[in-house]
Design a protein around this motif. Structure first.
Motif, PDB file in Angstrom:
ATOM      1  N   SER A   1     -20.954  -4.109  -0.232  1.00  0.00           N
ATOM      2  CA  SER A   1     -20.804  -5.448   0.293  1.00  0.00           C
ATOM      3  C   SER A   1     -19.847  -5.397   1.479  1.00  0.00           C
ATOM      4  N   LEU A   2     -20.213  -6.044   2.546  1.00  0.00           N
ATOM      5  CA  LEU A   2     -19.334  -6.082   3.713  1.00  0.00           C
ATOM      6  C   LEU A   2     -18.042  -6.834   3.398  1.00  0.00           C
ATOM      7  N   ARG A   3     -18.124  -7.800   2.508  1.00  0.00           N
ATOM      8  CA  ARG A   3     -16.941  -8.565   2.118  1.00  0.00           C
ATOM      9  C   ARG A   3     -15.900  -7.649   1.479  1.00  0.00           C
ATOM     10  N   TRP A   4     -16.329  -6.841   0.490  1.00  0.00           N
ATOM     11  CA  TRP A   4     -15.381  -5.953  -0.191  1.00  0.00           C
ATOM     12  C   TRP A   4     -14.922  -4.821   0.719  1.00  0.00           C
ATOM     13  N   LEU A   5     -15.772  -4.384   1.609  1.00  0.00           N
ATOM     14  CA  LEU A   5     -15.370  -3.380   2.579  1.00  0.00           C
ATOM     15  C   LEU A   5     -14.291  -3.932   3.503  1.00  0.00           C
ATOM     16  N   LEU A   6     -14.446  -5.174   3.944  1.00  0.00           N
ATOM     17  CA  LEU A   6     -13.449  -5.816   4.790  1.00  0.00           C
ATOM     18  C   LEU A   6     -12.128  -5.977   4.038  1.00  0.00           C
TER      19      LEU A   6
ATOM     20  N   THR B   1      -8.693  -4.107   5.073  1.00  0.00           N
ATOM     21  CA  THR B   1      -7.525  -4.929   5.362  1.00  0.00           C
ATOM     22  C   THR B   1      -6.325  -4.456   4.550  1.00  0.00           C
ATOM     23  N   LEU B   2      -6.546  -4.137   3.279  1.00  0.00           N
ATOM     24  CA  LEU B   2      -5.451  -3.640   2.442  1.00  0.00           C
ATOM     25  C   LEU B   2      -4.931  -2.294   2.941  1.00  0.00           C
ATOM     26  N   VAL B   3      -5.825  -1.423   3.370  1.00  0.00           N
ATOM     27  CA  VAL B   3      -5.403  -0.131   3.916  1.00  0.00           C
ATOM     28  C   VAL B   3      -4.619  -0.341   5.211  1.00  0.00           C
TER      29      VAL B   3
ATOM     30  N   LEU C   1       2.808  -1.559   6.924  1.00  0.00           N
ATOM     31  CA  LEU C   1       4.079  -1.634   6.223  1.00  0.00           C
ATOM     32  C   LEU C   1       4.787  -0.288   6.198  1.00  0.00           C
ATOM     33  N   THR C   2       4.004   0.780   6.112  1.00  0.00           N
ATOM     34  CA  THR C   2       4.620   2.103   6.150  1.00  0.00           C
ATOM     35  C   THR C   2       5.261   2.352   7.509  1.00  0.00           C
ATOM     36  N   GLY C   3       4.583   1.933   8.568  1.00  0.00           N
ATOM     37  CA  GLY C   3       5.166   2.091   9.898  1.00  0.00           C
ATOM     38  C   GLY C   3       6.390   1.229  10.094  1.00  0.00           C
ATOM     39  N   ALA C   4       6.374   0.023   9.532  1.00  0.00           N
ATOM     40  CA  ALA C   4       7.495  -0.893   9.712  1.00  0.00           C
ATOM     41  C   ALA C   4       8.667  -0.553   8.787  1.00  0.00           C
ATOM     42  N   LEU C   5       8.367  -0.228   7.551  1.00  0.00           N
ATOM     43  CA  LEU C   5       9.434  -0.002   6.572  1.00  0.00           C
ATOM     44  C   LEU C   5       9.760   1.469   6.356  1.00  0.00           C
ATOM     45  N   GLY C   6       8.866   2.337   6.791  1.00  0.00           N
ATOM     46  CA  GLY C   6       9.139   3.767   6.683  1.00  0.00           C
ATOM     47  C   GLY C   6       8.835   4.348   5.315  1.00  0.00           C
ATOM     48  N   ARG C   7       9.500   5.446   5.035  1.00  0.00           N
ATOM     49  CA  ARG C   7       9.229   6.207   3.824  1.00  0.00           C
ATOM     50  C   ARG C   7       9.525   5.476   2.517  1.00  0.00           C
TER      51      ARG C   7
END
Length: 123
Positions: free
Chosen positions: A13-18, A22-24, A30-36
């Protein structure tokens, strides 16, 4: 007999893929902003959430499913006693940690099922 006009059961489903993408993207952002520390938080989340169905199956299931759940919990318990999940990690460490738990959880669970079947056929 299934109705030919119905969609196949396992169609993407394109909905679940989107939603998944989005979660990834949020996790990467968040990893880039908050780091390790954020990837360490993801490791703890994986470490706490994933064993829940295994613990439930170990208590309430029967036969092979119960044996698999008990066997698959072995890597989680040994990792807790050893040093726990990484507190701060990069993506490579997080991926290695998750892969370790999934791979060895599956191996230990399958070995527990094989041992249970061997013991039940032996008696």
């Amino acid at each position: 007999m299934p109705n030919p006009s119905q969609r196949p059961r396992f169609q993407f489903s394109l909905r679940w893929l989107l939603i998944a993408m989005t979660l990834v993207a949020l996790a990467c952002g968040l990893t880039g902003a908050l780091g390790r520390p954020f990837t360490g938080f993801l490791a703890w989340t994986f470490y706490v959430v994933f064993p829940t169905p295994l613990i439930t199956a170990a208590i309430y299931a029967r036969d092979d499913l119960q044996a698999f759940a008990v066997g698959a919990l072995v890597p989680w318990t040994t990792t807790i006693w050893r040093d726990g999940p990484p507190r701060t990690a990069d993506w490579a460490n997080l991926f290695g940690f998750v892969l370790f738990l999934l791979l060895f959880g599956g191996i230990c669970g399958a070995l527990a099922v094989a041992t249970r079947r061997w013991l039940s056929h032996r008696n």
